[in-house]
Scaffold this motif. Structure first.
Motif, PDB file in Angstrom:
ATOM      1  N   VAL A  27      -3.065   7.002   5.335  1.00 16.94           N
ATOM      2  CA  VAL A  27      -2.121   7.361   4.192  1.00 16.94           C
ATOM      3  C   VAL A  27      -1.964   6.084   3.663  1.00 16.94           C
ATOM      4  N   LEU A  28      -1.921   6.114   2.293  1.00 18.43           N
ATOM      5  CA  LEU A  28      -1.738   4.664   1.329  1.00 18.43           C
ATOM      6  C   LEU A  28      -0.869   5.162   0.219  1.00 18.43           C
ATOM      7  N   SER A  29       0.598   4.365   0.398  1.00 18.51           N
ATOM      8  CA  SER A  29       1.475   4.508  -0.507  1.00 18.51           C
ATOM      9  C   SER A  29       1.336   4.037  -1.877  1.00 18.51           C
ATOM     10  N   GLY A  30       2.211   4.246  -2.735  1.00 19.88           N
ATOM     11  CA  GLY A  30       2.391   3.649  -3.807  1.00 19.88           C
ATOM     12  C   GLY A  30       3.098   2.472  -4.041  1.00 19.88           C
TER      13      GLY A  30
ATOM     14  N   GLY B 282      -5.121  10.334   2.376  1.00 18.89           N
ATOM     15  CA  GLY B 282      -3.973  10.768   1.169  1.00 18.89           C
ATOM     16  C   GLY B 282      -3.453   9.704   0.737  1.00 18.89           C
ATOM     17  N   GLY B 283      -3.136   9.527  -0.652  1.00 14.21           N
ATOM     18  CA  GLY B 283      -2.619   8.403  -1.160  1.00 14.21           C
ATOM     19  C   GLY B 283      -1.780   8.904  -2.322  1.00 14.21           C
TER      20      GLY B 283
ATOM     21  N   PRO C 270       2.363  10.348   1.650  1.00 13.83           N
ATOM     22  CA  PRO C 270       2.035  11.713   1.909  1.00 13.83           C
ATOM     23  C   PRO C 270       1.163  12.029   3.441  1.00 13.83           C
ATOM     24  N   VAL C 271       2.101  11.614   4.349  1.00 12.51           N
ATOM     25  CA  VAL C 271       1.665  11.753   5.782  1.00 12.51           C
ATOM     26  C   VAL C 271       1.496  13.177   6.202  1.00 12.51           C
TER      27      VAL C 271
ATOM     28  N   VAL D 124      -0.035   2.999   5.621  1.00 16.97           N
ATOM     29  CA  VAL D 124      -0.002   1.459   4.896  1.00 16.97           C
ATOM     30  C   VAL D 124       1.178   1.790   3.772  1.00 16.97           C
ATOM     31  N   ASP D 125       2.145   0.929   4.081  1.00 19.99           N
ATOM     32  CA  ASP D 125       3.317   0.969   3.440  1.00 19.99           C
ATOM     33  C   ASP D 125       3.594  -0.199   2.401  1.00 19.99           C
TER      34      ASP D 125
END
Length: 754
Positions: free
Chosen positions: A53-56, A82-83, A237-238, A252-253
């Motif tokens: 999961v990769l955040s913006g 998901g990102g 979007p976990v 990753v945040d």
């Protein structure tokens, strides 16, 4: 006959069947007892599915690349991704098979400025569009009598084209679960605020929508919904990745925490803070769902810090150090395959254009310069889209390529800009026209499709105007009308009589009032898709007077002239005033066939002119421009109204007046001339220039007939100057001198030339 055996009778066969049955039941019981344990053992050895999961976070999302490097180093195979926003872009490319090192190379080589704005090279603009950008200091779009502004600073065309090129081999994949790694991303419906999970459709369009940061990028239309950055509704979007089937989540945040007023930087910082109001609270819950939660150090970076990409990526690497042991437990011998970055040729079989109303198909084809049956690259396509975007006629432009056995079909979709009226302003000062304030009104689609009408009204020491009406038919012949009015008063060494008036008055110079009105009708088209070629008819009224004439008629000329003309143009300079690269060629032909002949001295003549220059930059600081130009007249010319005139600097190109260092305005004239110059420009600080120019010329009467043009130059001049690039245009000061006259001149020029 039926016999029933007694219960206590002996039957050997029955006894055997009973033993077999009991043995089978015993075996089945043992097997049943053992089977669950065996299955449990197998289940315990089954490799868990790993979701990423990769955040913006805009440019801060480049830290994801650093984390991916460590994931690959540990040999971890990602099963689902998901990102959101930048996390979607990096995650989507990783899902297509690009390794972390390849992603590093991609973003390292990307144009950081173009990522943030539609960086349209000057070479992609028509001559009208070049003029538009290099004359007006301020442009105000009007809609329904109100100032209207675009919904985004950039359409994101550079990003979309880059993503389309990188995902080319998946152009026919509409289900993201069919990518090398199943993938999804998040966007937000700008009208409803609804979270949109994108799992199908155009991959590059979905990635662009997920990363459409509010106000920085325009909303992206997908399935009749206008989408912006998914970080507004779901920046991590976990839950969606878990639904895909992930057993273990690596998250990753790169999202900022809320900041105080002193640490919010600029307008984008304010927007990021507003966006974070909702997502920061949600993140406290979401991060608990991640088995491995990684928070890179992104302090000091903003959503637009793409120029600090290397440092951000390294911070992503460093953030993984506490998780080395956890990574080792999840690791295997997985290594991603290498991808090729070679830009293959695309055979375009068909072109479909959707969404236009006020423009024609030839208009689009003439702009994008792509035709059915032609092989192109994504660079060619990007250049064509830049041509289209430079018109400012479309608020949205996107495309998709659909491959088939014979080639690719290009589907182009546009949304026309509802703004049709513009008010534009400019300021200028030079020592020929003096102070000038410019007011322009531009109207598009005034009478016909593809048309544009423009009026420049110039107030100041010398009132002037420019009127243009143009129908742009793309690769077909285009039609235009143009009217220009210029006037100035100047002490001049050119009397426009071949020196006869000065000799009669026994003077070296006279004060002149010069007025010229020019009206043109012309046709033009593209030649070999690079040169602008055209021709037409011109009417010109010339009024030149001098009170110094005394008893002689003060009217030096007061005639109407009619001519046919032709031209050939090419201009790839990256900047008109301080170019660093490119070249241009201007060629002109004028055949004067009639005059009302106020002075009774007109004869038919034809004039030929050419001007070309080349610029190259060394050490990224010093630009050298080499220029050569010349012109000559065919026919006996006793009327000198249309002579070439050299001298001065800082005024806009008009008539046959040319710049020349070392001599004052209107100092040198003749019916033929050659001129050469070399300029060195040094950028000693951002937008600050020091330059030196040497120019040389031969000018006179019929200098090409007697080979005078190839002799040592009769006239030379040198100039040393300082220039500053500003919002209203260049501010320049030039000190010039000539060894022939030993005179010095200092000229000031402020603002764009008009």
């Amino acid at each position: 006959m039926y016999f029933k055996a007694k219960a206590n009778s002996f039957n050997p066969i029955a006894k055997v069947n009973i033993l077999q049955r009991n043995f089978f039941l015993l075996f089945l019981t043992i097997a049943c007892c053992l089977l669950p344990d065996d299955l449990s053992a197998q289940d315990s050895k089954k490799k868990p599915k790993i979701g990423l999961v990769l955040s913006g976070g805009g440019a801060k999302g480049l830290a994801h690349i650093g984390v991916l490097k460590e994931i690959e180093r540990a040999g971890i195979k990602i099963d689902y991704i998901g990102g959101t926003s930048m996390g979607a872009i990096i995650g989507g490319l990783y899902a297509c098979g690009y390794s972390a090192d390849e992603l590093d190379s991609i973003f390292n080589s990307a144009d950081a400025d173009a990522i943030l704005q539609d960086n349209i090279p000057r070479g992609n603009k028509t001559f009208y569009e070049k003029y538009n950008d290099e004359v007006y200091a301020l442009t105000l779009p009007f809609q329904n009598l109100k100032v209207s502004f675009p919904k985004g600073f950039s359409k994101g065309l550079y990003n979309y084209n880059l993503l389309s090129k990188l995902t080319h081999k998946y152009r026919n994949v509409n289900d993201f679960s069919q990518l090398k790694i199943p993938f999804l991303c998040i966007a937000t419906d700008v009208e409803t605020g609804e979270e949109i999970v994108l799992k199908k459709g155009s991959l590059p369009l979905s990635l662009t929508a997920s990363g459409a940061f509010p106000s920085l990028y325009s909303p992206v239309e997908i399935d009749n919904r206008f989408l912006i950055d998914g970080g507004v509704t779901n920046n991590f979007p976990v839950e969606e990745v878990k639904k895909m089937g992930a057993d273990i989540i690596i998250g990753v945040d790169v999202q900022d925490d809320l900041k105080d007023i002193n640490t919010i930087s600029g307008g984008t910082g304010v927007l990021a803070q507003i966006s974070n109001f909702r997502t920061v609270e949600a993140m406290n819950r979401k991060k608990k769902l991640a088995n491995i939660y990684i928070k890179p150090d992104i302090k000091g970076f903003s959503v637009i810090s793409f120029d600090q990409g290397k440092e951000i990526i390294q911070n992503g690497v460093d953030a993984c150090k506490p998780f080395v042991e956890a990574f080792e437990k999840l690791g295997s011998n997985y290594k991603p395959e290498k991808n090729s970055f070679s830009e293959e040729k695309i055979l375009v079989k068909g072109i479909q254009i959707e969404g236009y109303k006020n423009y024609t198909r030839p208009y689009f084809l003439g702009k994008i310069r792509v035709f059915p049956g032609k092989k192109i690259t994504y660079s060619d396509l990007q250049s064509g889209l830049n041509n289209l975007n430079a018109t400012q006629n479309f608020s949205s432009i996107n495309y998709r390529l659909v491959g088939n056995e014979e080639g690719d079909d290009l589907f182009l979709k546009v949304v026309e800009n509802p703004v049709k009226t513009y008010l534009k302003l400019g300021l200028h000062y030079d020592e020929l026209f003096k102070s000038s304030a410019l007011l322009n009104i531009t109207k598009k689609n005034l009478l016909f499709k593809n048309d544009l009408a423009s009026l420049d009204f110039i107030l100041g020491d010398n009132t002037r105007y420019n009127i243009d009406y143009y129908i742009d038919n793309g690769f077909k012949w285009s039609f235009g009308l143009k009217s220009n009015f210029d006037q100035f008063s100047k002490n001049s060494k050119t009397d426009f009589k071949g020196g006869q008036l000065l000799n009669a008055l026994n003077r070296n110079s006279i004060n002149l009032d010069y007025l010229v009105l020019s009206n043109r009708a012309y046709l033009q088209t593209l030649f070999v898709q690079k040169f602008l070629m055209g021709g037409g008819l011109e009417h010109k009224f010339v009024d030149i007077t001098s009170d110094a004439a005394g008893s002689i008629d003060k009217y030096i000329d007061r005639s109407n002239y009619f001519s046919a003309f032709g031209f050939l143009r090419f201009d790839s300079f990256d900047n008109k005033y301080f170019p660093k690269k490119g070249w241009y060629f201007f060629g002109d032909f004028n055949s004067h066939f009639y005059s009302t002949d106020y002075a009774d001295d007109f004869q038919k003549i034809s004039m030929f002119m050419a001007d070309m220059a080349y610029v190259k930059t060394f050490w990224n600081k010093v630009s050298v421009k080499v220029q050569t130009e010349g012109g000559f007249t065919v026919g006996e010319n006793q009327n000198h109204i249309n002579d070439f005139v050299l001298g001065g600097y800082g005024f806009h190109r008009f008539g046959f007046f040319k710049h020349f260092y070392g001599y004052d305005f209107l100092s040198l004239s003749g019916d033929s001339y050659v001129k050469g110059s070399i300029t060195a420009d040094y950028i000693f600080y951002r937008k600050h220039h020091l330059n030196f120019t040497a120019n040389y010329s031969n000018i006179g009467q019929k200098i090409f007939d007697n080979k005078e043009w190839i002799t040592n130059p009769n006239y030379s001049g040198y100039g040393f100057g300082y220039g500053l690039e500003t919002l209203i245009g260049p501010i320049e000061i030039k000190h010039t001198w000539s060894p022939e006259t030993r005179k010095h001149f200092t000229w000031f020029s402020i603002g764009f030339w008009f």
